[in-house]
Each structure stands twice: as structure tokens, then as C-alpha cells.
Design a protein around this motif. Structure first.
Motif, PDB file in Angstrom:
ATOM      1  N   GLN A 401       0.822  -1.206   0.000  1.00  0.00           N
ATOM      2  CA  GLN A 401       0.000   0.000   0.000  1.00  0.00           C
ATOM      3  C   GLN A 401       0.860   1.262   0.000  1.00  0.00           C
ATOM      4  O   GLN A 401       0.599   2.208  -0.750  1.00  0.00           O
ATOM      5  CB  GLN A 401      -0.918   0.004   1.217  1.00  0.00           C
ATOM      6  CG  GLN A 401      -1.856   1.190   1.278  1.00  0.00           C
ATOM      7  CD  GLN A 401      -2.674   1.192   2.559  1.00  0.00           C
ATOM      8  OE1 GLN A 401      -2.126   0.997   3.654  1.00  0.00           O
ATOM      9  NE2 GLN A 401      -3.978   1.386   2.431  1.00  0.00           N
ATOM     10  N   MET A 402       1.898   1.275   0.835  1.00  0.00           N
ATOM     11  CA  MET A 402       2.764   2.450   0.908  1.00  0.00           C
ATOM     12  C   MET A 402       3.435   2.717  -0.430  1.00  0.00           C
ATOM     13  O   MET A 402       3.450   3.856  -0.934  1.00  0.00           O
ATOM     14  CB  MET A 402       3.816   2.264   2.006  1.00  0.00           C
ATOM     15  CG  MET A 402       4.829   3.387   2.087  1.00  0.00           C
ATOM     16  SD  MET A 402       6.092   3.112   3.378  1.00  0.00           S
ATOM     17  CE  MET A 402       5.317   3.914   4.773  1.00  0.00           C
ATOM     18  N   GLU A 403       3.988   1.666  -1.031  1.00  0.00           N
ATOM     19  CA  GLU A 403       4.671   1.839  -2.312  1.00  0.00           C
ATOM     20  C   GLU A 403       3.700   2.299  -3.396  1.00  0.00           C
ATOM     21  O   GLU A 403       4.034   3.174  -4.209  1.00  0.00           O
ATOM     22  CB  GLU A 403       5.344   0.530  -2.716  1.00  0.00           C
ATOM     23  CG  GLU A 403       6.263   0.648  -3.902  1.00  0.00           C
ATOM     24  CD  GLU A 403       7.114  -0.585  -4.122  1.00  0.00           C
ATOM     25  OE1 GLU A 403       8.024  -0.523  -4.971  1.00  0.00           O
ATOM     26  OE2 GLU A 403       6.885  -1.616  -3.453  1.00  0.00           O
ATOM     27  N   ALA A 404       2.499   1.748  -3.391  1.00  0.00           N
ATOM     28  CA  ALA A 404       1.505   2.145  -4.392  1.00  0.00           C
ATOM     29  C   ALA A 404       1.094   3.599  -4.204  1.00  0.00           C
ATOM     30  O   ALA A 404       0.933   4.352  -5.191  1.00  0.00           O
ATOM     31  CB  ALA A 404       0.287   1.232  -4.303  1.00  0.00           C
ATOM     32  N   LEU A 405       0.903   4.031  -2.969  1.00  0.00           N
ATOM     33  CA  LEU A 405       0.518   5.415  -2.718  1.00  0.00           C
ATOM     34  C   LEU A 405       1.638   6.379  -3.106  1.00  0.00           C
ATOM     35  O   LEU A 405       1.376   7.448  -3.677  1.00  0.00           O
ATOM     36  CB  LEU A 405       0.130   5.600  -1.252  1.00  0.00           C
ATOM     37  CG  LEU A 405      -1.218   5.011  -0.845  1.00  0.00           C
ATOM     38  CD1 LEU A 405      -1.424   5.119   0.662  1.00  0.00           C
ATOM     39  CD2 LEU A 405      -2.369   5.705  -1.588  1.00  0.00           C
ATOM     40  N   PHE A 406       2.864   6.019  -2.791  1.00  0.00           N
ATOM     41  CA  PHE A 406       3.984   6.871  -3.193  1.00  0.00           C
ATOM     42  C   PHE A 406       3.967   7.086  -4.709  1.00  0.00           C
ATOM     43  O   PHE A 406       4.113   8.219  -5.192  1.00  0.00           O
ATOM     44  CB  PHE A 406       5.315   6.231  -2.786  1.00  0.00           C
ATOM     45  CG  PHE A 406       5.663   6.360  -1.328  1.00  0.00           C
ATOM     46  CD1 PHE A 406       4.791   6.940  -0.417  1.00  0.00           C
ATOM     47  CD2 PHE A 406       6.882   5.886  -0.852  1.00  0.00           C
ATOM     48  CE1 PHE A 406       5.122   7.047   0.933  1.00  0.00           C
ATOM     49  CE2 PHE A 406       7.226   5.993   0.483  1.00  0.00           C
ATOM     50  CZ  PHE A 406       6.339   6.577   1.379  1.00  0.00           C
ATOM     51  N   LYS A 407       3.778   6.001  -5.453  1.00  0.00           N
ATOM     52  CA  LYS A 407       3.782   6.108  -6.913  1.00  0.00           C
ATOM     53  C   LYS A 407       2.538   6.815  -7.432  1.00  0.00           C
ATOM     54  O   LYS A 407       2.584   7.492  -8.469  1.00  0.00           O
ATOM     55  CB  LYS A 407       3.881   4.702  -7.523  1.00  0.00           C
ATOM     56  CG  LYS A 407       5.205   3.998  -7.277  1.00  0.00           C
ATOM     57  CD  LYS A 407       6.371   4.760  -7.890  1.00  0.00           C
ATOM     58  CE  LYS A 407       7.676   4.022  -7.706  1.00  0.00           C
ATOM     59  NZ  LYS A 407       8.837   4.790  -8.258  1.00  0.00           N
ATOM     60  N   LYS A 408       1.432   6.673  -6.717  1.00  0.00           N
ATOM     61  CA  LYS A 408       0.220   7.392  -7.105  1.00  0.00           C
ATOM     62  C   LYS A 408       0.404   8.886  -6.920  1.00  0.00           C
ATOM     63  O   LYS A 408       0.019   9.695  -7.780  1.00  0.00           O
ATOM     64  CB  LYS A 408      -0.956   6.896  -6.270  1.00  0.00           C
ATOM     65  CG  LYS A 408      -2.254   7.671  -6.499  1.00  0.00           C
ATOM     66  CD  LYS A 408      -3.354   7.178  -5.560  1.00  0.00           C
ATOM     67  CE  LYS A 408      -4.627   8.010  -5.718  1.00  0.00           C
ATOM     68  NZ  LYS A 408      -5.688   7.565  -4.771  1.00  0.00           N
ATOM     69  N   TRP A 409       0.983   9.267  -5.797  1.00  0.00           N
ATOM     70  CA  TRP A 409       1.152  10.686  -5.505  1.00  0.00           C
ATOM     71  C   TRP A 409       2.239  11.318  -6.377  1.00  0.00           C
ATOM     72  O   TRP A 409       2.161  12.485  -6.720  1.00  0.00           O
ATOM     73  CB  TRP A 409       1.482  10.877  -4.032  1.00  0.00           C
ATOM     74  CG  TRP A 409       0.371  10.456  -3.108  1.00  0.00           C
ATOM     75  CD1 TRP A 409      -0.976  10.444  -3.394  1.00  0.00           C
ATOM     76  CD2 TRP A 409       0.483   9.956  -1.771  1.00  0.00           C
ATOM     77  NE1 TRP A 409      -1.695   9.983  -2.325  1.00  0.00           N
ATOM     78  CE2 TRP A 409      -0.829   9.676  -1.294  1.00  0.00           C
ATOM     79  CE3 TRP A 409       1.549   9.721  -0.910  1.00  0.00           C
ATOM     80  CZ2 TRP A 409      -1.080   9.180  -0.021  1.00  0.00           C
ATOM     81  CZ3 TRP A 409       1.309   9.229   0.358  1.00  0.00           C
ATOM     82  CH2 TRP A 409       0.004   8.966   0.810  1.00  0.00           C
ATOM     83  N   ASN A 410       3.246  10.524  -6.731  1.00  0.00           N
ATOM     84  CA  ASN A 410       4.290  11.000  -7.637  1.00  0.00           C
ATOM     85  C   ASN A 410       4.931   9.788  -8.312  1.00  0.00           C
ATOM     86  O   ASN A 410       5.734   9.085  -7.702  1.00  0.00           O
ATOM     87  CB  ASN A 410       5.363  11.801  -6.907  1.00  0.00           C
ATOM     88  CG  ASN A 410       6.479  12.241  -7.858  1.00  0.00           C
ATOM     89  OD1 ASN A 410       6.389  12.085  -9.081  1.00  0.00           O
ATOM     90  ND2 ASN A 410       7.555  12.783  -7.292  1.00  0.00           N
ATOM     91  N   PRO A 411       4.584   9.522  -9.573  1.00  0.00           N
ATOM     92  CA  PRO A 411       5.119   8.340 -10.262  1.00  0.00           C
ATOM     93  C   PRO A 411       6.644   8.315 -10.334  1.00  0.00           C
ATOM     94  O   PRO A 411       7.234   7.254 -10.542  1.00  0.00           O
ATOM     95  CB  PRO A 411       4.500   8.442 -11.666  1.00  0.00           C
ATOM     96  CG  PRO A 411       3.272   9.282 -11.471  1.00  0.00           C
ATOM     97  CD  PRO A 411       3.618  10.264 -10.394  1.00  0.00           C
ATOM     98  N   HIS A 412       7.278   9.474 -10.175  1.00  0.00           N
ATOM     99  CA  HIS A 412       8.729   9.547 -10.297  1.00  0.00           C
ATOM    100  C   HIS A 412       9.430   9.693  -8.948  1.00  0.00           C
ATOM    101  O   HIS A 412      10.634   9.964  -8.900  1.00  0.00           O
ATOM    102  CB  HIS A 412       9.113  10.722 -11.197  1.00  0.00           C
ATOM    103  CG  HIS A 412       8.463  10.686 -12.548  1.00  0.00           C
ATOM    104  ND1 HIS A 412       8.766   9.731 -13.509  1.00  0.00           N
ATOM    105  CD2 HIS A 412       7.485  11.477 -13.088  1.00  0.00           C
ATOM    106  CE1 HIS A 412       8.024   9.937 -14.590  1.00  0.00           C
ATOM    107  NE2 HIS A 412       7.229  10.980 -14.360  1.00  0.00           N
ATOM    108  N   THR A 413       8.707   9.499  -7.872  1.00  0.00           N
ATOM    109  CA  THR A 413       9.325   9.672  -6.555  1.00  0.00           C
ATOM    110  C   THR A 413      10.451   8.680  -6.329  1.00  0.00           C
ATOM    111  O   THR A 413      10.431   7.562  -6.860  1.00  0.00           O
ATOM    112  CB  THR A 413       8.277   9.516  -5.434  1.00  0.00           C
ATOM    113  OG1 THR A 413       8.882   9.872  -4.188  1.00  0.00           O
ATOM    114  CG2 THR A 413       7.764   8.088  -5.353  1.00  0.00           C
ATOM    115  N   THR A 414      11.412   9.113  -5.532  1.00  0.00           N
ATOM    116  CA  THR A 414      12.507   8.218  -5.125  1.00  0.00           C
ATOM    117  C   THR A 414      12.396   7.844  -3.642  1.00  0.00           C
ATOM    118  O   THR A 414      13.270   7.151  -3.123  1.00  0.00           O
ATOM    119  CB  THR A 414      13.864   8.892  -5.373  1.00  0.00           C
ATOM    120  OG1 THR A 414      13.920  10.135  -4.649  1.00  0.00           O
ATOM    121  CG2 THR A 414      14.069   9.156  -6.863  1.00  0.00           C
ATOM    122  N   MET A 415      11.335   8.311  -2.982  1.00  0.00           N
ATOM    123  CA  MET A 415      11.195   8.012  -1.567  1.00  0.00           C
ATOM    124  C   MET A 415      10.926   6.524  -1.354  1.00  0.00           C
ATOM    125  O   MET A 415      10.160   5.907  -2.091  1.00  0.00           O
ATOM    126  CB  MET A 415      10.062   8.836  -0.934  1.00  0.00           C
ATOM    127  CG  MET A 415      10.097   8.820   0.596  1.00  0.00           C
ATOM    128  SD  MET A 415       8.695   9.681   1.373  1.00  0.00           S
ATOM    129  CE  MET A 415       8.798  11.298   0.643  1.00  0.00           C
TER     130      MET A 415
END
Length: 584
Positions: A401-415
Motif C-alpha cells: 500500500q505504501m509503495e503504491a501510494l507513493f507512486k500514485k502521488w508522484n510516479p517519479h518519486t525516489t522516496m
């Protein structure tokens, strides 16, 4: 009669490799600093909390009065902190170590120490039997004056006793003030020249730790500031702690970094979110600066000429947890994180910062925070449970869920994620299975997770003051040993391989498979979380193995043996963690 599960298949496809697993996966957390360090790594480091503990009979609760004199805490004369100890006429005080357990001494092994004294009469410093009737070693302080003077000493006991006491007393009339008492373990019992118990440090290495985190709720205490943790330890101001009334600052961020450096652990430490931007810049200068900088010179003066190789700094600990999901607290954290980020990166952009805000996937405040620190925070600290033997299933869902939300909020995030605390109230076989299943979950997410630190690294035997009876390594004044979660970590670390490969199973077993870079070795990590055995056939695709080594933690007992690898059929014991290592 045994009741076997239906025979089914664990299948591994060595051709289908997924992603890399960080070598730093196997971590632990030093959280309960006040007692675990002073009673553990620092052995008999008896600051007496600068005699700040609440007084009983005129003496700090860390100490016990002796003799005919009178006693009082003095808040006007302290060398360091707000109080010191006053002894009037014939009398003294003694200390029995952590939890009044007694101090372990060995015949001929000299203990070193120091104490600050002032007044009108000298003192005797001694190691004695628990009842005070036998003196194992003693020394006189010589004359004292009305000015504070540091008295250094050495005590070489003439007998071995695991229940000794450390005494300071006077035989004359007059007043004697005492402050900052220290008694160190023998040099041979310290770790690589540091004031740290060698047996505990070596046990942590033996566990196979790759990563150590220094943090916990102590970080949230207002007095927790990094500048109070440098310089001579006996001159550092004590502060009011969280789990315990006082911290003497004897083991701070810098001692932690020295220990990790000597032990070979990657280190991460936390700072209070209310540190100023100026102090954050000074921190980086202290850690990394040359002799040409103000704080670089202070680090060198503190005995560390080379810059520290620290990579990770966490901003706070479990922020916005205690008062609930409040937008104003998220906003305050955003303000503090960004200010500290700018200050730290103005000095060194290589330092990676960790967000410590409590993870609430469903909260709109979480998305706002992510957007505010995305591109600045390298990791988000996720704290998880650990007592459920199938805890990994929940952690797997949370990470997905965390990884999916990170990518949803910013597909290019490195967090990415760092699990800095696996928490619970147990240290038995059940907790070992929970830890092993969490490691399986983390392996499935590969490079998205930096590490998974099982709390706590250390625990004093029978000490459970804060309700988290979850140590991996336990100790007393004279001994140290690992418990089942320790062995789960040790097994996993000793069999680390860097690449996850495809595995499937129709059993109730929790399985991950990893493979070496050269493809010659495959390791299966298998958790049977249920209280009945499970028989399974293990099949390897695109891999030919000569033999298989099986190591196992079952009934809190570790075993290891070698078997033939061809068409391996194996019965996994109830409530067990098993590793099968194939070599071709």
C-alpha cells in the motif's frame, strides 16, 4: 500420532529473478538508552544521574547510604546538573549497579573510575562485598578543598564476586560533596578501546547485524539535543528523560556512531525536530568537517580525527502519533523537516534524511506531508508489530500500500521505506517467527525497503519498565545471551543472498527464495507459523543442486544438518523457521 498437512509443493524458478535486497536489511534498534546503555554497553558507568534521581533518606535512589553520617541532596553546589550529594560527618554511599543487581568483579582485573569531590575531608573509594563486610580493593582520595576536583582512581579486586558494590565513604568529621561518579569495566572487558562492554558488543556482531538505529521516544524529550552529547561525558548536562526520570547523556549520538564504526554496522540516528537550523548545520560540521572548521575541531578534540561516515539522519520519532491525526501537527512537522533539511543539505547533500511521522495511509494529512517533503526525505520510517507469528502478512500489505501510494502521488518519486522498529511485548519463539515473517515480507519488496530493525537490541534481564519485553540480547552484570529473535536474525543474516527469485507454494508456509549474483547458490526462507507440521516437496526450476544444508529454529532450539538436494521432501516442524541453502 503426528497430524501432517497435505503434501504440496514449494516451487522456485531460478530463472525469474525479481529485484535486489539491501545488505542492510538485518538491523536492530537501541531505544531504551537510560538503562540499556548504562547498565549494558557501559557496564558499571555509575553517574548517579548527577545525583538527580529522587532522594530517599537524603540519597539518590541510585545509591544507598552507609555509616553514621547524615545525607542531603544539595541544589546549590552541583558540579554538573541541578543536584549533588552532601555527606556530613562519618558516612558514605554505595552503588550496586543497574537495578541494584550487584557489580561483577574479577580477581586481578582492575576497574577504573573517577568522581568529583569538594569539602573538608577526604574519602575512601572501595569495592566491597554486598554486605560491606569484605573489602576487595580500596584507595584514598587525598586532600580535598572547597573547589570541585576530579579524582581518578583504579581498583584491582583481590577476589571474584558477581554481586559486589562500589562505595565512597569518609571516616572523619565535616562535609563532603560528591558528583559525577564513574566506574568502568576492566580494559580487557571493553570493546576496541571504547567504554563499552566487549561481551555485549561481540554478541551484537555475532547476531549478524548490518544496521543499527539509535532512536525511540527518548528523542521526543525536550532535553534531547545533540550538543549536550559531545565533549567530556562528565561535563554534559543531564536531562529529563521519557521512560526514566533522567539521562546523564553518557551515551549519546557520538558514542553511538563510534560504536557502530568499531562494530561494522551502518548507523542511523534521530534528532529532535525542535533542533535549530544553526545547530543542525553545526551537527553536520561536527560529523564531517575538517580541522579548519569550528565544529570539526571539536570532533577532533573529542578523539575522532576522521569525519564520521554516517549516511542517515532521522528527523524526530513517531511524530504526530500521540495526539492523533491533527493537521496542525503535520503542518508543524513539515515546517521543521524542511528547515532542518535545508540546514543539513547546505553542508552536505549526501546525508539522507528519514521522515518519522506515524504512517496513516487513509489520512489526507499523509498525502499533504508526502507532497511537502517528496524529493527531500529519502525514507519514511514505518513502525510495525512483531509478536504475531504471521506478522509478515500485514507488513507485506502495508508495504504494498505504501509503495503504491507513493507512486500514485508522484510516479517519479525516489522516496522509499525504512522499518526502524518492529515492536512487541515478547522475546520467545513466537516473536522469532514474527520477525522471520517480516523479513520475508521485506525481501518481497526488494530495494523499496532499506532495513528492518527489530526492537530492542538489548534488554536487561527482568527489566520491563515500559511494557516492551522484547529484547534480542539479554544481559546481567556478568553474562550475555541471545533469545529466539536473536537467532532468527543470525540465521537470516548468515544466509543473505542479494536477489529475490520467483517462488510459489500452495501450502500454508510463508516462503521467499533468493539467489546469489553468480547463480550458484539458492536460499529458501520458510516460516511455518502454525502449531502443526507441514510436509512439502521442494522443486527447483532451471537449477541443479548438489546438496542442501538445512538450518532451523524450532522450539527455541537451533539445529543444522545437510541432506541430498534431489527432489527434497521435507516436514517443517510446527512453529518453526527453516532455511534451506542449495549449492550447485
Amino acid at each position: 500420532m503426528k497430524c501432517y498437512a497435505q503434501v504440496s509443493i514449494i516451487q522456485v524458478n531460478a530463472n525469474q529473478q525479481l529485484n535486489h535486497i539491501p545488505y542492510s536489511l538485518y538491523g536492530s534498534c537501541i531505544e531504551d538508552v537510560n538503562h540499556e546503555i548504562y547498565g549494558g554497553l557501559y557496564d558499571q558507568r555509575l553517574y548517579g544521574e548527577s545525583f538527580e534521581e529522587p532522594a530517599k533518606d537524603g540519597v539518590s535512589s541510585m545509591w544507598i547510604p552507609m555509616g553514621e553520617g547524615s545525607f542531603a541532596p544539595d541544589s546549590t553546589q552541583a558540579y554538573n546538573g541541578s543536584k549533588c550529594q552532601l555527606i556530613i560527618n562519618k558516612g558514605g554511599i554505595y552503588n550496586q549497579g543497574l537495578n541494584h543487581w550487584g557489580i561483577a568483579v574479577q580477581k586481578g582485573q582492575a576497574l577504573e573510575g573517577s568522581i568529583y569531590l569538594k569539602g573538608s575531608q577526604p574519602a575512601t573509594i572501595a569495592l566491597q562485598s554486598a554486605d560491606g563486610r569484605t573489602t576487595y580493593a580500596s584507595t584514598k582520595t587525598g586532600p580535598v578543598t572547597n573547589a570541585w576536583k576530579k579524582c581518578s582512581f583504579e581498583l584491582k579486586p583481590n577476589a571474584t564476586d558477581s554481586n559486589a558494590r562500589f562505595a565512597i565513604y569518609t571516616a572523619g568529621e565535616g562535609k563532603l560533596w560528591l558528583d559525577q561518579a564513574t566506574l568502568m569495566a576492566p580494559k580487557t572487558a571493553r570493546f576496541k578501546g571504547l567504554p563499552i562492554r566487549k561481551d555485549i558488543a561481540v554478541k551484537m556482531q555475532e547476531e549478524g547485524l548490518r544496521f543499527l538505529r539509535y532512536g525511540g521516544t527518548m528523542v521526543n524529550a525536550p532535553g534531547y539535543r545533540w550538543k549536550k552529547m559531545v565533549g567530556p561525558r562528565d561535563q554534559r548536562p543531564p536531562y529529563k528523560g521519557h521512560w526514566y526520570p533522567y539521562s546523564s547523556n553518557g551515551f549519546g549520538i557520538l558514542e553511538f556512531l563510534q560504536f557502530c564504526e568499531a562494530a561494522g554496522f551502518d548507523a542511523a540516528f534521530a534528532i529532535n525536530i525542535e533542533e535549530t537550523a544553526a545547530d543542525a548545520r553545526d551537527l553536520v560540521e561536527y560529523l564531517k568537517g575538517s580541522a579548519n572548521t569550528t565544529w570539526g575541531r571539536k570532533r577532533i578534540a573529542d578523539g575522532h580525527p576522521a569525519p564520521y561516515k554516517v549516511k542517515y539522519i532521522e528527523i524526530g520519532n513517531e511524530e504526530v502519533l500521540f495526539d492523533g491525526d491533527r493537521a496542525d501537527q503535520y503542518a508543524h512537522y513539515i515546517e521543521r523537516f524542511n528547515e532542518l533539511y535545508d540546514a543539513i543539505h547546505s553542508k552536505d547533500t549526501s546525508l539522507q534524511l528519514v521522515c518519522s511521522v506515524w504512517w496513516r495511509a487513509e489520512s489526507p494529512n499523509t498525502e499533504k506531508l508526502f507532497n511537502a517533503i517528496d524529493g527531500k526525505a529519502a525514507f519514511w520510517d514505518l513502525h510495525v508489530g512483531g509478536d504475531d507469528p504471521r506478522e509478515g502478512l500485514k507488513v507485506d500489505k502495508d508495504l504494498t500500500q505504501m509503495e503504491a501510494l507513493f507512486k500514485k502521488w508522484n510516479p517519479h518519486t525516489t522516496m522509499k521505506c525504512a522499518i526502524f522498529e518492529e515492536n512487541g511485548g515478547l522475546h520467545n519463539q513466537q516473536r522469532a517467527l514474527g520477525h522471520a515473517s517480516i523479513l520475508n515480507a521485506v525481501r518481497r519488496h526488494g530495494e523499496f525497503v532499506l532495513t528492518s530493525c527489530a526492537a530492542n537490541a538489548l534488554q536487561a534481564l527482568h527489566q520491563n519498565d515500559n511494557g516492551w519485553d522484547q529484547g534480542q540480547i539479554f544481559f546481567t552484570p556478568a553474562s550475555v545471551w541471545g533469545v529466539p529473535p536473536f537467532y532468527a536474525t543470525k540465521m537470516a543474516a548468515a544466509n543473505h543472498l542479494p536477489i529475490v527469485c520467483k517462488s510459489t507454494t500452495d501450502t500454508t508456509l510463508d516462503v521467499t527464495a533468493t539467489i546469489s549474483e553468480d547463480g550458484n547458490t539458492i536460499v529458501l526462507h520458510i516460516v511455518n507459523a502454525f502449531n502443526k507440521p507441514c510436509e512439502a516437496q521442494v522443486m527447483l526450476n532451471h537449477y541443479k543442486a548438489r546438496n542442501a544444508t538445512i538450518c532451523q529454529l524450532s522450539d527455541a532450539v537451533y539445529t543444522e544438518h545437510t541432506t541430498t538436494a534431489d527432489k527434497l521432501k521435507y516436514t517443517f516442524p510446527p512453529a518453526s523457521y527453516t532455511i534451506i541453502r542449495y549449492e550447485n
